[in-house]
Design a protein around this motif. Structure first.
Motif, PDB file in Angstrom:
ATOM      1  N   ALA A   1      45.493  57.183  41.718  1.00 56.21           N
ATOM      2  CA  ALA A   1      44.606  56.260  42.427  1.00 56.21           C
ATOM      3  C   ALA A   1      43.976  55.261  41.474  1.00 56.21           C
ATOM      4  CB  ALA A   1      43.520  57.043  43.161  1.00 56.21           C
ATOM      5  N   GLU A   2      43.584  55.712  40.288  1.00 56.92           N
ATOM      6  CA  GLU A   2      42.956  54.821  39.307  1.00 56.92           C
ATOM      7  C   GLU A   2      43.964  53.803  38.767  1.00 56.92           C
ATOM      8  OE1 GLU A   2      39.541  57.842  37.524  1.00 56.92           O
ATOM      9  OE2 GLU A   2      41.584  57.871  36.716  1.00 56.92           O
ATOM     10  N   GLN A   3      45.188  54.218  38.548  1.00 56.09           N
ATOM     11  CA  GLN A   3      46.218  53.268  38.126  1.00 56.09           C
ATOM     12  C   GLN A   3      46.402  52.185  39.179  1.00 56.09           C
ATOM     13  OE1 GLN A   3      49.942  55.050  36.673  1.00 56.09           O
ATOM     14  NE2 GLN A   3      48.797  56.886  36.103  1.00 56.09           N
ATOM     15  N   TYR A   4      46.476  52.606  40.438  1.00 57.68           N
ATOM     16  CA  TYR A   4      46.680  51.642  41.520  1.00 57.68           C
ATOM     17  C   TYR A   4      45.511  50.663  41.609  1.00 57.68           C
ATOM     18  CZ  TYR A   4      47.695  49.781  46.154  1.00 57.68           C
ATOM     19  OH  TYR A   4      47.958  48.943  47.193  1.00 57.68           O
ATOM     20  N   ARG A   5      44.276  51.169  41.483  1.00 53.61           N
ATOM     21  CA  ARG A   5      43.113  50.296  41.552  1.00 53.61           C
ATOM     22  C   ARG A   5      43.121  49.270  40.408  1.00 53.61           C
ATOM     23  NH1 ARG A   5      40.193  54.940  43.510  1.00 53.61           N
ATOM     24  NH2 ARG A   5      39.568  55.501  41.388  1.00 53.61           N
ATOM     25  N   TRP A   6      43.547  49.696  39.217  1.00 49.35           N
ATOM     26  CA  TRP A   6      43.605  48.759  38.102  1.00 49.35           C
ATOM     27  C   TRP A   6      44.727  47.739  38.289  1.00 49.35           C
ATOM     28  CZ3 TRP A   6      40.308  47.101  34.789  1.00 49.35           C
ATOM     29  CH2 TRP A   6      39.231  47.901  34.419  1.00 49.35           C
ATOM     30  N   TYR A   7      45.829  48.164  38.887  1.00 56.06           N
ATOM     31  CA  TYR A   7      46.874  47.186  39.233  1.00 56.06           C
ATOM     32  C   TYR A   7      46.285  46.088  40.125  1.00 56.06           C
ATOM     33  CZ  TYR A   7      50.440  50.620  37.718  1.00 56.06           C
ATOM     34  OH  TYR A   7      51.206  51.512  37.003  1.00 56.06           O
ATOM     35  N   GLN A   8      45.585  46.501  41.173  1.00 61.77           N
ATOM     36  CA  GLN A   8      45.013  45.542  42.117  1.00 61.77           C
ATOM     37  C   GLN A   8      43.970  44.658  41.443  1.00 61.77           C
ATOM     38  OE1 GLN A   8      45.920  44.831  45.080  1.00 61.77           O
ATOM     39  NE2 GLN A   8      47.175  46.549  45.762  1.00 61.77           N
ATOM     40  N   THR A   9      43.140  45.261  40.593  1.00 64.18           N
ATOM     41  CA  THR A   9      42.094  44.491  39.924  1.00 64.18           C
ATOM     42  C   THR A   9      42.688  43.440  38.995  1.00 64.18           C
ATOM     43  OG1 THR A   9      40.566  46.375  40.025  1.00 64.18           O
ATOM     44  CG2 THR A   9      40.078  44.642  38.408  1.00 64.18           C
ATOM     45  N   LEU A  10      43.666  43.833  38.193  1.00 60.82           N
ATOM     46  CA  LEU A  10      44.288  42.890  37.265  1.00 60.82           C
ATOM     47  C   LEU A  10      45.035  41.792  38.006  1.00 60.82           C
ATOM     48  CD1 LEU A  10      45.556  45.410  34.574  1.00 60.82           C
ATOM     49  CD2 LEU A  10      43.793  43.663  34.264  1.00 60.82           C
ATOM     50  N   TYR A  11      45.655  42.146  39.123  1.00 58.26           N
ATOM     51  CA  TYR A  11      46.319  41.129  39.948  1.00 58.26           C
ATOM     52  C   TYR A  11      45.313  40.088  40.428  1.00 58.26           C
ATOM     53  CZ  TYR A  11      48.043  39.054  44.262  1.00 58.26           C
ATOM     54  OH  TYR A  11      48.359  38.171  45.250  1.00 58.26           O
ATOM     55  N   GLN A  12      44.159  40.540  40.946  1.00 58.22           N
ATOM     56  CA  GLN A  12      43.143  39.618  41.445  1.00 58.22           C
ATOM     57  C   GLN A  12      42.566  38.765  40.314  1.00 58.22           C
ATOM     58  OE1 GLN A  12      42.681  38.986  44.453  1.00 58.22           O
ATOM     59  NE2 GLN A  12      43.275  40.790  45.651  1.00 58.22           N
ATOM     60  N   ILE A  13      42.398  39.346  39.138  1.00 60.41           N
ATOM     61  CA  ILE A  13      41.896  38.570  37.998  1.00 60.41           C
ATOM     62  C   ILE A  13      42.898  37.478  37.616  1.00 60.41           C
ATOM     63  CG2 ILE A  13      41.371  38.683  35.527  1.00 60.41           C
ATOM     64  CD1 ILE A  13      40.146  41.453  36.048  1.00 60.41           C
ATOM     65  N   GLY A  14      44.192  37.817  37.616  1.00 69.52           N
ATOM     66  CA  GLY A  14      45.214  36.813  37.333  1.00 69.52           C
ATOM     67  C   GLY A  14      45.189  35.669  38.333  1.00 69.52           C
ATOM     68  N   VAL A  15      45.033  36.010  39.616  1.00 59.63           N
ATOM     69  CA  VAL A  15      44.957  34.983  40.658  1.00 59.63           C
ATOM     70  C   VAL A  15      43.741  34.088  40.442  1.00 59.63           C
ATOM     71  CG1 VAL A  15      44.591  34.605  43.128  1.00 59.63           C
ATOM     72  CG2 VAL A  15      46.231  36.335  42.364  1.00 59.63           C
ATOM     73  N   LEU A  16      42.598  34.694  40.143  1.00 61.73           N
ATOM     74  CA  LEU A  16      41.376  33.918  39.917  1.00 61.73           C
ATOM     75  C   LEU A  16      41.542  32.946  38.756  1.00 61.73           C
ATOM     76  CD1 LEU A  16      38.372  33.236  40.205  1.00 61.73           C
ATOM     77  CD2 LEU A  16      37.849  35.279  38.854  1.00 61.73           C
ATOM     78  N   VAL A  17      42.084  33.416  37.646  1.00 58.81           N
ATOM     79  CA  VAL A  17      42.235  32.559  36.466  1.00 58.81           C
ATOM     80  C   VAL A  17      43.155  31.384  36.760  1.00 58.81           C
ATOM     81  CG1 VAL A  17      43.152  32.463  34.111  1.00 58.81           C
ATOM     82  CG2 VAL A  17      41.726  34.396  34.817  1.00 58.81           C
ATOM     83  N   SER A  18      44.301  31.643  37.363  1.00 54.81           N
ATOM     84  CA  SER A  18      45.270  30.559  37.579  1.00 54.81           C
ATOM     85  C   SER A  18      44.837  29.617  38.697  1.00 54.81           C
ATOM     86  CB  SER A  18      46.659  31.131  37.871  1.00 54.81           C
ATOM     87  OG  SER A  18      46.636  31.976  39.000  1.00 54.81           O
ATOM     88  N   ARG A  19      44.149  30.120  39.704  1.00 58.98           N
ATOM     89  CA  ARG A  19      43.658  29.223  40.755  1.00 58.98           C
ATOM     90  C   ARG A  19      42.506  28.353  40.262  1.00 58.98           C
ATOM     91  NH1 ARG A  19      44.006  31.460  46.951  1.00 58.98           N
ATOM     92  NH2 ARG A  19      46.150  32.243  46.855  1.00 58.98           N
ATOM     93  N   SER A  20      41.916  28.740  39.140  1.00 62.70           N
ATOM     94  CA  SER A  20      40.841  27.945  38.548  1.00 62.70           C
ATOM     95  C   SER A  20      41.351  27.010  37.462  1.00 62.70           C
ATOM     96  CB  SER A  20      39.771  28.876  37.957  1.00 62.70           C
ATOM     97  OG  SER A  20      39.279  29.781  38.922  1.00 62.70           O
ATOM     98  N   SER A  21      42.655  26.961  37.261  1.00 65.20           N
ATOM     99  CA  SER A  21      43.225  26.255  36.107  1.00 65.20           C
ATOM    100  C   SER A  21      43.628  24.810  36.395  1.00 65.20           C
ATOM    101  CB  SER A  21      44.462  27.017  35.605  1.00 65.20           C
ATOM    102  OG  SER A  21      45.509  26.968  36.584  1.00 65.20           O
ATOM    103  N   LEU A  22      43.420  24.346  37.616  1.00 65.69           N
ATOM    104  CA  LEU A  22      43.929  23.030  37.988  1.00 65.69           C
ATOM    105  C   LEU A  22      43.308  21.918  37.144  1.00 65.69           C
ATOM    106  CD1 LEU A  22      45.959  21.885  40.002  1.00 65.69           C
ATOM    107  CD2 LEU A  22      44.082  21.510  41.595  1.00 65.69           C
ATOM    108  N   CYS A  23      42.074  22.123  36.690  1.00 68.97           N
ATOM    109  CA  CYS A  23      41.426  21.104  35.867  1.00 68.97           C
ATOM    110  C   CYS A  23      42.021  21.031  34.470  1.00 68.97           C
ATOM    111  CB  CYS A  23      39.923  21.391  35.784  1.00 68.97           C
ATOM    112  SG  CYS A  23      39.521  22.980  35.032  1.00 68.97           S
ATOM    113  N   CYS A  24      42.758  22.060  34.079  1.00 70.70           N
ATOM    114  CA  CYS A  24      43.296  22.127  32.719  1.00 70.70           C
ATOM    115  C   CYS A  24      44.797  21.877  32.656  1.00 70.70           C
ATOM    116  CB  CYS A  24      42.998  23.499  32.100  1.00 70.70           C
ATOM    117  SG  CYS A  24      41.242  23.932  32.075  1.00 70.70           S
TER     118      CYS A  24
END
Length: 412
Positions: A291-314
């Protein structure tokens, strides 16, 4: 409504009411809040519906649908598969979430111009608030599912409406919208988990979150720079251009295919990984539980989405097909990794999942940025709304394909 050509995507120097850093910042932050609030309820509903369905399952073990709830917090003792997986894929929940959104995105762009933006937003707010109340006070499985459907409707209608609304502002607001939608995944998951972790029940947590739909209204007021567009009592159309005809809209859709196909392919591969493979990427000798592995998969996925969706200015990426192919390679790699189990550690999967999120977020913001750049002024509002079907179509197809794939591995 179809926007006037003179007002569409005007740059700050061209529109007097966008002059000055404060006004530009206000528009960007306003759309950031709109993106956050629009996707926030949808993200929270997924977690909350699971919790309440699980509670109902424990209270009524004869409820057939509740037994389909996906929950592997303690593993799956009833499954003898070497993958320690649930008999029912998480794609079951995904399809219930995405299908209402897909229907709206397929149909609404052809008729939604007849509804003022203010009415649309009020409808989204009502649907989101209703979803919180339904899931919070649900006494039966169907009420929880209905609440998730309402959240899906709110999110789908809101996305296509706000994307269309961006054409009346500087293109910079697309970066704010993208960053906000990326932030919703991280903020929604962390806030819901945090409040329940400190002892609040899911019901109380959802009632607290009723404030979020009303923040959406406040955010829209921050962007009320075009009063005749955002809150018109009647639909007004520039008589020099008029409404787009049905034939014109079909021609626009044909021109959008070069954007919609790559976006849909990225999301197909992305959600095939998330819903068909991610649960199966389990390392029993790792220091984290399944369960903890799965939660970290989901968390890291969401962090990746946040970073790249915020990258348009760069950074801006015009070659969308490259992102699609890289995401497909991700899916193929992880499919073979599940089948042959050759990856040595969960650490490597963490890196791949973070990379997956980065690709998906980049594809989303760059798709809509280049649509706003390349479409004619008169076509842009419809094009932004119509192209939003790409990600939902890819997600829905991924959910359908994930069912047999997940079942195959669970039966090994």
């Amino acid at each position: 409504m179809e926007g006037t050509a003179s007002s569409v995507n005007a740059e700050p120097g061209q529109r007097s009411h966008l002059n000055g850093g404060f006004t530009q910042w206000r528009s960007w932050s306003g759309f950031w809040l709109l993106g956050l609030c629009n996707n926030f309820a949808y993200v929270v509903m997924l977690s909350a519906a699971h919790d309440i369905l699980k509670k109902q399952q424990s209270e009524n073990s004869t409820s057939t649908l509740a037994t389909l709830t996906v929950d592997f917090q303690g593993g799956n003792s009833s499954n003898s598969s070497r993958y320690d997986c649930n008999p029912v894929s998480t794609a079951a929940v995904l399809l219930a979430d995405i299908l209402p959104t897909l229907v709206i995105k397929l149909c609404a762009p052809f008729v939604i111009h007849k509804m003022p933006y203010g009415i649309r937003v009020l409808f989204c707010v009502i649907m989101a608030a209703t979803s919180f109340l339904l899931v919070s006070f649900s006494s039966a499985v169907w009420m929880s599912i209905l609440g998730v459907i309402f959240a899906s409707i709110s999110s789908g209608l809101g996305e296509l409406s706000f994307l269309a609304l961006t054409v009346f502002f500087s293109r910079d607001v697309l970066g704010g919208w993208g960053s906000g939608t990326g932030g919703a995944g991280v903020a929604g998951a962390f806030l819901y988990s945090g409040l329940t972790q400190v002892g609040l029940s899911p019901q109380v947590t959802l009632l607290i979150m009723l404030v979020v739909p009303f923040v959406m209204l406040i955010s829209l007021l921050l962007n009320n720079c075009t009063g005749h567009v955002v809150f018109p009592l009647i639909v007004t159309v520039d008589r020099s251009t008029g409404c787009l005809t049905f034939t014109e809209k079909l021609c626009i859709i044909k021109g959008l295919l070069k954007f919609v196909f790559p976006l849909g392919l990225v999301y197909f591969a992305e959600y095939f990984i998330n819903q068909g493979l991610m649960e199966l990427l389990y390392f029993p000798n790792f220091f984290l539980s399944h369960a903890e592995q799965y939660r970290w998969y989901q968390t890291l996925y969401q962090i990746g989405v946040l970073v790249s969706r915020s990258s348009l200015c760069c950074v801006k990426i015009r070659k969308l097909w490259v992102l699609s192919l890289l995401q497909v390679l991700n899916a193929v790699l992880l499919l073979f990794a599940v089948r042959y189990q050759f990856l040595p550690s969960a650490w490597l999967v963490f890196v791949i999942i973070l990379y997956e999120g980065l690709l998906g977020g980049a594809a989303y913001v760059n798709t809509f940025y280049f649509i706003s750049m390349e479409m004619e002024d008169r076509h842009r509002e419809f094009a932004m709304a119509a192209a939003s079907v790409g990600d939902s179509l890819g997600i829905a197809l991924a959910g359908l394909i994930a069912f047999p794939v997940h079942k195959y591995f669970c039966n090994l």
